[in-house]
Design an enzyme around this catalytic site. Structure first.
Site, mmCIF file in Angstrom:
data_model
loop_
_atom_site.group_PDB
_atom_site.id
_atom_site.type_symbol
_atom_site.label_atom_id
_atom_site.label_comp_id
_atom_site.label_asym_id
_atom_site.label_seq_id
_atom_site.Cartn_x
_atom_site.Cartn_y
_atom_site.Cartn_z
ATOM 1 N N LYS A 173 -13.335 -8.986 -4.441
ATOM 2 C CA LYS A 173 -13.673 -8.925 -3.032
ATOM 3 C C LYS A 173 -13.611 -7.487 -2.522
ATOM 4 O O LYS A 173 -12.738 -6.699 -2.921
ATOM 5 C CB LYS A 173 -12.700 -9.792 -2.232
ATOM 6 C CG LYS A 173 -12.736 -11.272 -2.605
ATOM 7 C CD LYS A 173 -14.016 -11.926 -2.155
ATOM 8 C CE LYS A 173 -13.985 -13.419 -2.391
ATOM 9 N NZ LYS A 173 -15.157 -14.113 -1.836
ATOM 10 N N ASN A 204 -18.319 -10.560 1.792
ATOM 11 C CA ASN A 204 -18.112 -11.651 2.746
ATOM 12 C C ASN A 204 -18.635 -11.341 4.146
ATOM 13 O O ASN A 204 -17.954 -11.561 5.150
ATOM 14 C CB ASN A 204 -16.643 -12.056 2.792
ATOM 15 C CG ASN A 204 -16.212 -12.802 1.544
ATOM 16 O OD1 ASN A 204 -15.461 -12.255 0.729
ATOM 17 N ND2 ASN A 204 -16.685 -14.014 1.357
ATOM 18 N N HIS A 304 -22.621 -21.425 -5.291
ATOM 19 C CA HIS A 304 -21.308 -21.057 -4.769
ATOM 20 C C HIS A 304 -20.280 -22.173 -4.967
ATOM 21 O O HIS A 304 -20.524 -23.328 -4.627
ATOM 22 C CB HIS A 304 -21.432 -20.753 -3.271
ATOM 23 C CG HIS A 304 -20.131 -20.652 -2.548
ATOM 24 N ND1 HIS A 304 -19.648 -21.640 -1.713
ATOM 25 C CD2 HIS A 304 -19.184 -19.674 -2.551
ATOM 26 C CE1 HIS A 304 -18.484 -21.274 -1.218
ATOM 27 N NE2 HIS A 304 -18.169 -20.097 -1.707
#
Length: 373
Positions: A173, A204, A304
Site C-alpha cells: 500500500k 487506494n 479484487h
C-alpha cells in the site's frame, strides 16, 4: 426440471486479528478496519441440490445488504435454479426502486453466486470448468501483508512468507500524506525482493491528478506490474490521462458497483488492468458480462478480494489474469486453496468448493429462511 424450494439468508461478522489501515485511514477519510460483515445465501432445490454464495461489506453497508436480500429472496421460490439470468432479472426488478447498483445489487450477489455454485455442483464440476476454463491455475499475488499499519520490517517478513508459500507477487500500500515515506517503503521492498519478483502498489484513491503523475514517474524505476487506484475511482478521464503518460500499467475498478460504472473506464481507456469484484458489482452474472467487454477491449483482469470466488472467474478469462490472495476469510471455510510456483490452483471440488465452518455459524448475528427445508 427442478425448482427452488428453500432459501436461507444469514449475516455474520468476521473480526480481523489486527486493525487494518490503508491510505484512506492515514488521510483521515476512514477509520481502521476491524471487521468484515458477510451476507451468506444458501439455496436448496426439490431434487436436493444446494448452493452457497456470499457478499460482503467493509466498514459499513452489511446490514443494508442483508435487509434488501430479505425483501427480495422469496422471489426465488418455485423458480428453476438453472435459469440464472432469468432469476437475476426478476430479483433486480423486485428492488428496482432503489436502483441497480450499490447495495441493491450487492444483496443479489450472494443469491446469484449461490445459484452458480448450485449449478456447478449439479454438473459435478468446479465452477471454472462449468463456465469454460482457459487454465487450471492463475497467477496470484498477496496484499494482506503490505498494509500501512505494518512497519516496514513486518512487510518484508510477510513478503518472504508469501513467496515461500508459493504466492507469486507482492502488493504494498502507498498513498500516505508523506510521499517520501511511500518511496522509501517501495524502494526497500523492491531491493529486498530483487528485480524479478512481481511487485504492485495500491494508493487506494488518495492522490490528486498532479500527485499521481509525479508519484507514477517516481515509481517507474521499480518495474511495477501496476499502480492501483491512483485516483478517485470515478475519475475515468484522470485515469486515462495517467495511463497515457506512464509506462507502468494502471489498475482500477474494485470500488465500482455495476457494469455500467465500469464502462466509463473501458470507453476512456482508463486502465490497463480492470479489477471488478463480483460481490460488489452484483454477482457472477454481471461479472461475466463485464469480463466479455474487458476482453474485447484488450484489458488485463485482476479481480479484487474474495479469491474463493474470483479464482474460478479468473480461470475463465482468455487473457492471463491475476487473482488476489487474502487469508482473511480462512476462518469461514473448511477448505483451503493451494498456491504453487506463484499460481493459485483451481480446486477439483464441485461448485466453488467451499463449506462453512462452525466458527462462521458462531459469528452469525441474524438469519431468515423462506420455503420448506
Amino acid at each position: 426440471m427442478d425448482s427452488i424450494r428453500y432459501v436461507e439468508l444469514s449475516t455474520a461478522t468476521l473480526p480481523l486479528a489486527t486493525p487494518v489501515s490503508d491510505a484512506k485511514v492515514l488521510t483521515g477519510r476512514q477509520r481502521p478496519m476491524t471487521e468484515i460483515v458477510f451476507l451468506f445465501a444458501r439455496i436448496r432445490t426439490e431434487q436436493g441440490f444446494e448452493g452457497l454464495g456470499f457478499s460482503y461489506s467493509k466498514r459499513a453497508g452489511g446490514p443494508a445488504q442483508y435487509a434488501h436480500a430479505r425483501e427480495v429472496a422469496a422471489g426465488l421460490l418455485g423458480e428453476d435454479p438453472n435459469d440464472i439470468a432469468k432469476v437475476y432479472t426478476k430479483l433486480l426488478w423486485s428492488g428496482a426502486s432503489v436502483g441497480r447498483s450499490g447495495v441493491a445489487t450487492q444483496a443479489l450477489a450472494a443469491l446469484d453466486i449461490a445459484l452458480y455454485d448450485l449449478k456447478a455442483k449439479r454438473a459435478g464440476l468446479p465452477l471454472a470448468k462449468l463456465l469454460g476454463a482457459h487454465r487450471d491455475s492463475v497467477r496470484t499475488y498477496n496484499t494482506s501483508g503490505g498494509f500501512l499499519h505494518a512497519p516496514l520490517e513486518e512487510v518484508l517478513a510477510r513478503a518472504d512468507e508469501s513467496l515461500a508459500a508459493g504466492i507469486g507477487g507482492i502488493k504494498v500500500k502507498v498513498g500516505q500524506p508523506d510521499r517520501r515515506e511511500d518511496l522509501r517503503r517501495v524502494s526497500a521492498v523492491r531491493e529486498h525482493l530483487g528485480p524479478d519478483v512481481p511487485l504492485m502498489v495500491d494508493a487506494n484513491q488518495q492522490w490528486d491528478r498532479t500527485s499521481a503523475l509525479r508519484m507514477g514517474r517516481a515509481f517507474e524505476e521499480f518495474g511495477l506490474v501496476w499502480i492501483e487506484e491512483p485516483l478517485d475511482a470515478y475519475d475515468a478521464v484522470g485515469h486515462a490521462d495517467l495511463a497515457r503518460a506512464l509506462d507502468t500499467p494502471i489498475a482500477t475498478g474494485e470500488m465500482l458497483s455495476s457494469v455500467s460504472e465500469h464502462l466509463a473506464l473501458v470507453e476512456h481507456r482508463s486502465a490497463d488492468v480492470i479489477q471488478p469484484d463480483a460481490p460488489r458489482i452484483g454477482g457472477i452474472t454481471p461479472f461475466l458480462r463485464l469480463a466479455a467487454i474487458a476482453d474485447q477491449a484488450g484489458l488485463d483482469l485482476a479481480p479484487h478480494f474474495a479469491m474463493e470466488i474470483h479464482l474460478h472467474l479468473a480461470a475463465t478469462y482468455p487473457r492471463e489474469p491475476w487473482v488476489e490472495h487474502f487469508e482473511w476469510l480462512n476462518p469461514l471455510f473448511e477448505e483451503r486453496l493451494e498456491t504453487v510456483d506463484g499460481r493459485m490452483v483451481v480446486p477439483d471440488r464441485p461448485g466453488l468448493g467451499f463449506t462453512l465452518t462452525d466458527q462462521a455459524r458462531a459469528w452469525t448475528t441474524d438469519s431468515v429462511a423462506f420455503g420448506v427445508a
